[in-house]
Design a protein around this motif. Structure first.
Motif, mmCIF file in Angstrom:
data_model
loop_
_atom_site.group_PDB
_atom_site.id
_atom_site.type_symbol
_atom_site.label_atom_id
_atom_site.label_comp_id
_atom_site.label_asym_id
_atom_site.label_seq_id
_atom_site.Cartn_x
_atom_site.Cartn_y
_atom_site.Cartn_z
ATOM 1 N N ALA A 141 0.848 -1.183 0.000
ATOM 2 C CA ALA A 141 0.000 0.000 0.000
ATOM 3 C C ALA A 141 0.890 1.242 0.000
ATOM 4 O O ALA A 141 1.748 1.396 -0.869
ATOM 5 C CB ALA A 141 -0.950 -0.023 1.196
ATOM 6 N N SER A 142 0.728 2.108 0.966
ATOM 7 C CA SER A 142 1.530 3.330 1.037
ATOM 8 C C SER A 142 1.271 4.008 2.374
ATOM 9 O O SER A 142 0.169 3.922 2.924
ATOM 10 C CB SER A 142 1.139 4.286 -0.099
ATOM 11 O OG SER A 142 1.736 5.563 0.091
ATOM 12 N N ASP A 143 2.275 4.712 2.886
ATOM 13 C CA ASP A 143 2.032 5.520 4.070
ATOM 14 C C ASP A 143 1.005 6.615 3.791
ATOM 15 O O ASP A 143 0.390 7.144 4.720
ATOM 16 C CB ASP A 143 3.343 6.136 4.565
ATOM 17 C CG ASP A 143 3.960 5.336 5.705
ATOM 18 O OD1 ASP A 143 3.444 4.240 6.008
ATOM 19 O OD2 ASP A 143 4.955 5.799 6.287
ATOM 20 N N ALA A 144 0.800 6.942 2.517
ATOM 21 C CA ALA A 144 -0.245 7.907 2.172
ATOM 22 C C ALA A 144 -1.614 7.416 2.615
ATOM 23 O O ALA A 144 -2.504 8.213 2.917
ATOM 24 C CB ALA A 144 -0.241 8.169 0.665
ATOM 25 N N ALA A 145 -1.782 6.096 2.671
ATOM 26 C CA ALA A 145 -3.053 5.518 3.123
ATOM 27 C C ALA A 145 -3.250 5.696 4.619
ATOM 28 O O ALA A 145 -4.385 5.704 5.103
ATOM 29 C CB ALA A 145 -3.097 4.034 2.780
ATOM 30 N N ARG A 146 -2.160 5.841 5.359
ATOM 31 C CA ARG A 146 -2.222 5.905 6.819
ATOM 32 C C ARG A 146 -2.319 7.335 7.332
ATOM 33 O O ARG A 146 -2.996 7.600 8.329
ATOM 34 C CB ARG A 146 -0.989 5.237 7.438
ATOM 35 C CG ARG A 146 -0.728 3.832 6.917
ATOM 36 C CD ARG A 146 0.329 3.098 7.721
ATOM 37 N NE ARG A 146 -0.257 2.557 8.951
ATOM 38 C CZ ARG A 146 0.420 1.839 9.837
ATOM 39 N NH1 ARG A 146 1.698 1.605 9.649
ATOM 40 N NH2 ARG A 146 -0.176 1.371 10.920
#
Length: 255
Positions: A141-146
């Motif tokens: 996924a991505s830290d952008a999702a968090r």
């Protein structure tokens, strides 16, 4: 890692960046590596890297947004290497732009690659894992999702959807010997990040901002990811499922 030798592994987006590094690691672990990428030449370059080092791999050109093509490709992988019991959904695409300047056509492209493609892969591969008695899925996924990321609203939404999908599947399949976990990269020095930066007004300033946001003060490198992905795909992680792990130099710290 325990239990990886001889396993058939599918890695999407295996033609470069994080995907290539992950493919190489699975090759070192003695896996049969199915390198899936829409760019046949890039996938083959990854295969050449693996085989030159004594590993087993084959390139498969397919568009993950095309369900029928994925069915055909996974059937070919099974015929070549046996039932795939490890799936790494790594393929991704992004463009850097404030949400109110985006258009629905761009949303559709981002959703197709970052979310629908992963749905297709899960839907085709998971039944084979169940028939084989179990398997491992690692979703990138991505830290952008968090934490969100300015200029990446739709990408972040897709990756957040992938996190939610992963946790739900982890619950649904927990008694079926299938684990589903998520790895969230932070800003990583890949062609994808450079492509994202090129869509900004000042690419160099954007890349510097990404680097400065990371406590370790550097961008991630593709080689920072294969270890955790191999671990989550191995028997060493048999009791780990539904987890989201950031590999981001401390950008995201969740307890």
């Amino acid at each position: 890692m325990k239990g990886l030798n001889g396993k058939t592994v599918i890695i999407t987006g295996g033609g470069g960046g994080i995907g290539r590094a992950v493919c190489a690691r699975f090759g070192e672990e003695g896996c049969n590596v199915a390198v899936l990428d829409r760019d046949q030449a890039a996938a083959q370059a990854t295969v050449d890297l693996i085989t030159e080092n004594g590993g087993k791999a084959k390139a498969y050109a397919a568009d993950i947004t095309d369900y029928a093509a994925i069915e055909t490709t996974v059937a070919a992988i099974e015929a070549d290497f046996g039932v795939p019991t490890v799936l790494v959904n790594n393929a991704g695409f992004d463009r850097f732009m404030p949400f109110l300047k985006t258009e629905p056509q761009m949303w559709e492209q981002l959703i197709a690659i970052n979310l629908t493609g992963a749905l297709n892969m899960h839907h085709v591969v998971l039944p084979k894992m169940l028939e084989a008695g179990g398997g491992k899925v690692v979703n990138i996924a991505s830290d952008a999702a968090r934490v969100g990321s300015s200029g990446e609203a739709v990408y972040a939404a897709c990756k957040a959807g992938l996190v939610g999908l992963s946790k739900t599947l982890a619950r649904e399949l927990a008694t079926k010997n299938v684990t589903v976990n998520v790895v969230c990269p932070g800003p990583t020095d890949t062609a994808l990040l450079k492509g994202v930066a090129d869509t900004a007004n000042n690419p160099e300033k954007l890349l510097e901002a990404f680097k400065n946001a990371v406590p370790m003060r550097r961008l991630g490198q593709p080689e920072d990811f294969p270890g955790i992905i191999a671990l989550l795909s191995s028997d060493d992680a048999n009791f780990i499922t539904g987890q989201v792990i950031s590999v981001s130099g401390g950008l995201t710290m969740a307890g």
